[in-house]
Enzyme design. Structure first.
Site, PDB file in Angstrom:
ATOM      1  N   CYS A 113       0.816  -1.199   0.000  1.00 51.87           N
ATOM      2  CA  CYS A 113       0.000   0.000   0.000  1.00 51.87           C
ATOM      3  C   CYS A 113       0.856   1.258   0.000  1.00 51.87           C
ATOM      4  O   CYS A 113       2.073   1.214   0.021  1.00 51.87           O
ATOM      5  CB  CYS A 113      -0.888   0.024   1.247  1.00 51.87           C
ATOM      6  SG  CYS A 113      -1.833  -1.486   1.508  1.00 51.87           S
ATOM      7  N   LEU A 125      -3.297  -1.873  -2.304  1.00 45.34           N
ATOM      8  CA  LEU A 125      -3.109  -2.932  -3.294  1.00 45.34           C
ATOM      9  C   LEU A 125      -3.481  -4.225  -2.587  1.00 45.34           C
ATOM     10  O   LEU A 125      -2.764  -4.698  -1.705  1.00 45.34           O
ATOM     11  CB  LEU A 125      -1.653  -2.972  -3.782  1.00 45.34           C
ATOM     12  CG  LEU A 125      -1.306  -4.075  -4.788  1.00 45.34           C
ATOM     13  CD1 LEU A 125      -2.080  -3.883  -6.083  1.00 45.34           C
ATOM     14  CD2 LEU A 125       0.195  -4.097  -5.064  1.00 45.34           C
ATOM     15  N   GLY A 142       3.003  -3.018   3.644  1.00 47.44           N
ATOM     16  CA  GLY A 142       3.909  -4.159   3.729  1.00 47.44           C
ATOM     17  C   GLY A 142       3.181  -5.465   3.975  1.00 47.44           C
ATOM     18  O   GLY A 142       1.990  -5.603   3.688  1.00 47.44           O
ATOM     19  N   GLY A 196      15.599 -11.707  -5.671  1.00 47.90           N
ATOM     20  CA  GLY A 196      16.820 -12.223  -5.056  1.00 47.90           C
ATOM     21  C   GLY A 196      17.672 -11.162  -4.412  1.00 47.90           C
ATOM     22  O   GLY A 196      18.835 -11.421  -4.072  1.00 47.90           O
TER      23      GLY A 196
END
Length: 634
Positions: free
Chosen positions: A2, A51, A76, A364
């Site tokens: 978000c 989101l 998060g 990664g």
């Protein structure tokens, strides 16, 4: 994933302007296109763009507890939220959703400021406790998610996920911070906690802020640091086995999602390792995304294809032009402050591709910092071995003099480019490492800046950032020390910033299992000789992965996202560089020495010297002024 914003009146006297809060929130619409909401009460305003990834049906924010006395806005993912729900449920807390956001509210009620010690994930959040008249903000351990804030002279505290949200607040000054300008031209980014503006700051990774009504000050506290606490002596084979187990567990913990999930796959060691662990645990084919370049010199797509075929992933790849320089203005609007890592261009493109297929992607990032994978670690340790042979009293005059008289031969083969090495050898470890990573060495910045601006700096030099971190380092081992410095500067300031802005520009959530703080803690305690063994970086990581990846993947030379800046600036961008670097907008700042700017342009155009990195940093500074600030910097 978000975007969050907020306004808090530390005096507790004034109502919040809803329209100002709305503009702050909408400036970050790209971070959360699914939903948005505002919450206002006297002296407080929260904004949120969502989101939807977990608990799509009921995870709206701001989210409050049952009696509406504690509320939070959060950006998060808390990966251990189900375990925390169970633990908090047994302590008497009743959950109304299956959202990780609600865990933060009840963790605060149960543990107060210590709640952050219980979270495993990537997070930036702001919490309001009405009964305690307290605002509490936290940022995750390594700084995956951003948090910007400002305490203004009138007592208003404003925060947001991106600097642009603060820039919409009318009272925030656009005055530049001179020391941040110096930092930028040394590092290519502005390290935490500074921003380019003197009134705005970044909350440092692993830190919290507490504010109370009636107390017009920011109380900041560090809650976590990389321990570099040696692990118990175990054999190399045991380390390999435990490393894979820990990596597998970290990846597994980050696979929770109610929307399509995949991974970036560059064909390098780190992203390939993450994909290998995902393929082990997923019953369906893993979605993987990579970009190819139309120039073989820069293209690594064959290695990504090899991993995709081995693990039978559903692989998506697009070819982009290596001369993809049309994003320059776009980058300035994304980063909101000067940012000079040119690999932001291909990073933007791979995020753009990934979002066509998935909403969440694992990356990664973090492998090089964890396992000493960068070439500069090898160079720094080589220099350190030479330093150990000679006392500083002898090194400084000998190598310092050689560094001054040896010509800067950018055109020559690597073995003849000794000027930088001589200069580094005349310094101690921290100074030498700073000299090696600086995009513009001290001598160049001294030429670049005007006499007036050097006076404004009042003797400040960017090396101070590293000295401050080194003074707090939990380790004095040379390799561990420079890894620690990268975790504090380069990783959050460059790498994680680049990925956050590029991904959120496309409303894509990126997760980083190699930076799970539990994994980082354990890896930090491994012997340095297992990370850099001779000239082999990531030694133990690569050995551990031999059953999962071919030697072509593990032991080939690292390329990364390279950009042909030198060719661009002598070819298709020649006119743009001259126009930008010598623009009235840039010269009117009073920061720069016009003669030296002209010297860099002419020397680079003629091919006599390679000033591409320096010119790119100046170009991006001018673009930042033009796109984000205009003439309001005084």
């Amino acid at each position: 994933m978000c975007g969050i914003v907020g306004i808090f009146d530390t005096r507790g006297e004034r109502a919040i302007d809803r329209e100002v809060l709305r503009r702050m929130n909408e400036s970050q619409h790209h971070r959360g296109p699914d939903e948005g909401d505002l919450y206002l009460e006297h002296g407080l305003g929260f904004g949120h763009r969502r989101l939807s990834v977990i608990d799509i049906a009921t995870g709206q924010q701001p989210l409050f507890n049952a009696d509406n006395t504690v509320g939070v806005v959060f950006n998060g993912e808390i990966y251990n939220y189900l375990e925390l729900m169970d633990e908090l449920g047994k302590l008497g807390h009743v959950f109304r959703t299956r959202s990780d956001t609600e865990v933060i509210v009840y963790a605060w009620q149960q543990w107060g400021e210590d709640c952050v010690h219980h979270f495993r994930g990537m997070f930036a959040f702001a919490l309001w406790d009405r009964n305690k008249k307290t605002m509490f903000l936290g940022r995750d351990h390594v700084g995956v998610k951003p948090m910007f804030y400002s305490l203004l002279p009138d007592g208003h505290f404003v925060f947001g996920s991106e600097l642009k949200s603060l820039m919409t607040f009318p009272a925030l000054s656009r005055k530049l911070n001179p020391s941040a300008v110096e930092d930028y031209f040394a590092y290519g980014y502005i390290p935490e906690p500074k921003t380019i503006f003197h009134q705005a700051f970044k909350l440092s990774p692993g830190h919290t802020i507490t504010l109370k009504v009636g107390d017009t000050s920011v109380h900041q506290k560090r809650f976590w640091d990389i321990p570099f606490q040696p692990v118990a002596a175990i054999s190399e084979q045991d380390v390999e086995r435990e490393l894979v187990e820990r990596l597998r567990e970290s990846v597994k913990s980050q696979l929770k999602s109610e929307v399509p999930l995949g991974a970036f796959l560059s064909g390098g060691v780190d992203s390939s390792a993450v994909v290998a662990m995902m393929a082990e645990q997923d019953h369906e084919a893993v979605n993987t995304c990579s970009i190819a370049f139309n120039d073989p010199q820069y293209d690594e797509s064959a290695f990504a294809n090899q991993v995709a075929q081995r693990y039978k992933t559903t692989h998506y790849s697009e070819t982009v032009d290596k001369d993809d320089y049309g994003l320059i203005d776009t980058l300035a609007s994304l980063y909101d402050e000067p940012y000079a890592d040119s690999s932001a261009i291909p990073t933007y493109r791979v995020c753009q591709l990934a979002r066509k297929r998935v909403t969440v992607a694992l990356s990664g990032d973090g492998g090089d910092e964890n396992f000493a994978g960068y070439r500069r670690y090898r160079y720094a340790m080589g220099e350190q071995r030479v330093r150990s042979l000679l006392p500083m009293g002898l090194r400084k005059p000998v190598f310092g003099t050689l560094g001054k008289i040896y010509p800067k031969a950018d055109w020559a083969p690597q073995m003849f480019r000794a000027k930088t090495t001589f200069e580094a050898l005349s310094r101690d470890l921290v100074d030498g490492y700073f000299h090696g990573v600086s995009i513009m060495p001290d001598r160049v910045r001294k030429e670049l800046f005007s006499a007036k601006f050097q006076t404004e700096l009042q003797g400040y030099r960017a090396i101070q950032v590293m000295h401050d971190h080194a003074a707090n380092s939990p380790t004095d081992d040379p390799l561990s020390m420079i890894q620690y410095l990268d975790f504090k500067t380069y990783l959050p300031g460059d790498i994680l910033t680049k990925v956050d802005r590029a991904s959120m520009a496309h409303s894509l959530e990126v997760r980083v299992p190699l930076l799970d703080h539990k994994f980082v803690e354990w890896v930090s305690g491994l012997p340095p000789s297992m990370k850099l063994k001779g000239s082999e970086g990531k030694y133990i990581f690569k050995k551990s992965l031999q059953p999962y990846l071919s030697d072509d993947i593990l032991y080939r030379a690292k390329k990364g996202f390279s950009i042909p800046l030198a060719d661009w600036f002598r070819g298709p961008l020649r006119a743009k560089v001259r126009e930008s670097v010598l623009s009235p907008l840039l010269l009117d700042t009073g920061i720069f020495n016009e003669n030296y700017l002209r010297h860099m342009v002419e020397q680079h155009e003629s091919g006599l010297k390679d000033y591409s990195a320096s010119l790119w940093s100046v170009l991006m500074f001018e673009t930042f002024l033009r796109v984000s600030v205009g003439r309001e910097y005084h």
